[in-house]
Each structure stands twice: as structure tokens, then as C-alpha cells.
Scaffold this active site. Sequence first.
Site, PDB file in Angstrom:
ATOM      1  N   THR A  10       0.830  -1.113  -0.078  1.00 11.27           N
ATOM      2  CA  THR A  10       0.015   0.061   0.101  1.00 11.27           C
ATOM      3  C   THR A  10       1.044   1.197   0.012  1.00 11.27           C
ATOM      4  OG1 THR A  10      -1.980   1.057   1.003  1.00 11.27           O
ATOM      5  CG2 THR A  10      -0.363   0.067   2.599  1.00 11.27           C
ATOM      6  N   GLU A  88       6.497   2.215  -9.569  1.00 12.63           N
ATOM      7  CA  GLU A  88       5.019   2.702  -9.808  1.00 12.63           C
ATOM      8  C   GLU A  88       4.388   1.779 -10.875  1.00 12.63           C
ATOM      9  OE1 GLU A  88       3.584   4.805  -7.983  1.00 12.63           O
ATOM     10  OE2 GLU A  88       5.260   5.851  -7.226  1.00 12.63           O
TER      11      GLU A  88
END
Length: 197
Positions: A10, A88
Site C-alpha cells: 500500500t 509505480e
Amino acid sequence: MAKLYFHYSTMNAGKSTVLLQAAHNYKERGMVPYLLTARFDNRAGDGRIASRIGIGEPADTFDERDDLFLKLANRLAEANIACVFVDEAQFLTEAQVWQLARAVDDLKVPVMCFGLRVDFRGKLFPGSATLLALCDEMREVRTICHCGKKATMVIRKDADGTVVTDGAQVQIGGNETYVSLCRRHWREAVGDFPQGT
């Protein structure tokens, strides 16, 4: 043997820190890492991967139009790349994850992807879903909720600090926008209380 890795978590778990440390380890041993990050996420500057603890490195960038197999094949033709690091990775398309898998299989280069598993609604990102399906190895990078339990979810807040439960899946932001929580506290924050609780 080259493999496709997915390191997921997360927000604010230290994924970029782990990536940068691993890339540094390659450099210390005289090997060349190749760093990639999403072009539109320029919070650390254009073409830069940075960690909240203050370390960073320049990186090449990708967007949804790039063929990553060709990008890696061209890069490998220019230099002997020991490992590819993708930050990412949740922003990869399904096709790009397949391109990375093909690079691992056909170009024999290890690819380590780092990214979020789920968005603020608890839904998988397309890139993350495909990585979970195709990766050879996956590792969870852990962080904690304010209660001390493992955080597996993230909420999104608006400018006033109010939790939002709808909107575009992708909105670039940091600590001012996202908070990592355990599932129980995420459910409380978004108003998801199953009947009988």
C-alpha cells in the site's frame, strides 16, 4: 535465471526505498541497473525515483503508449543491463506487463516491479492484477495502520481531509492525499459496515 518479480504494498510502505537499495547493490558490484518509472508521476521530478527518506536516482520513464519489450531490447543493445527496476508498476497496462514477461523470457533480463496492489476503492490496478497473474515471484512490502496491524488498504482524502469513495482510479498524491490502513479501519473510513457488526 531471469525472473519477473512483483513487490507490492500500500502507500508509504517503502517500495521505492527497497527499489533504490536493490539498484544500489547492483551498482556496488559493478553491474548496471536500468530504472523505469511512470512518466506522469513526477512528484520527485521528471524522470526520477525518490523515497520519502530522501534518497533518489534518475530513471527512464514509460507511459501507456510505450512498448516495454522494445524499450528494453534497445537499451540492452546499448549496454549490458544486469536488472530492470520498474517503480509505480500499478500504472503499467496489461499489455506492458506481458511485454516485461517476454523480456524476462526472451532477453533473459530480470525485471523487478514495485507498485500498489489496490486502489482507494479496494480494487486491483490493471497492471497489478496482471503482475499478480504473471510474476514468477511476489513479495509484500509491509507497512502498518495507526492501530499497529498490517496495512493492506488505502483511503483517499480530498483537500479538506474528507475520505472520498469515488473518482478516477489514478490521482497522483502523497501523504496529503492517501492514508494506509488495515482492512477493518479502511472499512470504517469508507462507511462499509457489514450487517450484524
